[in-house]
Design a protein around this motif. Structure first.
Motif, short mmCIF file in Angstrom:
data_model
loop_
_atom_site.label_atom_id
_atom_site.label_comp_id
_atom_site.label_asym_id
_atom_site.label_seq_id
_atom_site.Cartn_x
_atom_site.Cartn_y
_atom_site.Cartn_z
N TYR A 141 -1.92 59.84 0.93
CA TYR A 141 -1.44 61.10 1.52
C TYR A 141 -0.26 61.67 0.73
O TYR A 141 -0.05 62.88 0.74
N SER A 143 -0.17 61.51 -2.46
CA SER A 143 -0.76 61.84 -3.78
C SER A 143 -0.22 60.98 -4.92
O SER A 143 -0.09 61.44 -6.05
N ASP A 172 -8.10 63.30 1.17
CA ASP A 172 -8.66 64.58 0.72
C ASP A 172 -9.43 65.27 1.85
O ASP A 172 -9.30 66.49 2.05
N SER A 175 -6.98 66.63 4.36
CA SER A 175 -6.32 67.81 3.80
C SER A 175 -7.19 69.05 3.93
O SER A 175 -6.72 70.12 4.33
N GLY A 181 -1.74 70.73 2.46
CA GLY A 181 -1.75 70.09 1.15
C GLY A 181 -1.07 68.75 1.23
O GLY A 181 -0.13 68.56 2.01
N ARG A 182 -1.53 67.83 0.43
CA ARG A 182 -0.86 66.53 0.35
C ARG A 182 0.39 66.70 -0.50
O ARG A 182 0.44 67.51 -1.40
#
Length: 184
Positions: A141, A143, A172, A175, A181-182
């Motif tokens: 989460y 990234s 993903d 999201s 967005g992560r």
């Protein structure tokens, strides 16, 4: 299997975000770990040492072996430290799951043949020990790339990629589904 790994990490005083030391767990279970180089002191033949340490070092990583009622782990110290850590965690997976030694046989080519189910189980436990699911999800989460995960958990980038594949898919999907967005 997940609960076994969580309990072992907890017994070492670790939470899901702490790097795991497989050598500490081996010690906690009374399992000595010997490298091939150390076995030279115990009359390991130079031909065997050269074969597994140099000539064919990729053919063998580590082994959990019975020694009477006790267990020892022998590891190939020709490998990188992060590879050795995952090797030891894998062998500890066999120990924690109480896998028997009867299912290990030598094939016609004199290579060891393993029970694929037990190997998958030991791999699963080693993954849970080194990068628990919760930590992998949090990293996904956030990234984190493989290099950052590898550094945080003291594993190889290849091992990080293996552990992060599923959590990244989940992150993903979440999201996309929830439109956020992560973090980068």
């Amino acid at each position: 299997m997940r609960a076994v790994a969580e309990e072992e990490r907890s017994d070492l005083g670790l939470d899901k975000h702490d790097p795991f030391d497989p050598y500490a767990l081996a010690e906690a279970h009374g399992i000595p770990v010997y490298s091939l180089t150390q076995l030279l002191e115990f009359d390991l033949g130079p031909e065997a040492y050269s074969h597994f340490h140099s000539t064919s070092s990729k053919s063998w990583s580590a082994a959990l072996m019975p020694l009477g009622a006790a267990r020892i782990i022998v590891e190939n110290d020709a490998h990188s430290p992060v590879r050795r850590r995952s090797n030891i965690a894998h062998e500890l997976g066999h120990h924690l799951l109480e896998h028997s030694f009867e299912n290990v046989v030598l094939g016609e080519d004199h290579k060891r043949q393993f029970d694929p189910t037990m190997e998958k189980q030991a791999l699963f436990v080693s993954g849970q020990l080194l990068i628990p699911d919760g930590a992998a999800r949090k990293a996904a989460y956030a990234s984190w790339d493989n290099a950052r995960v590898a550094e945080a958990f003291d594993v190889s980038e290849q091992f990080a990629q293996m552990r992060m594949a599923g959590p990244r898919v989940v992150a993903d999907r979440a999201s996309r589904k929830f439109g956020f967005g992560r973090s980068r």
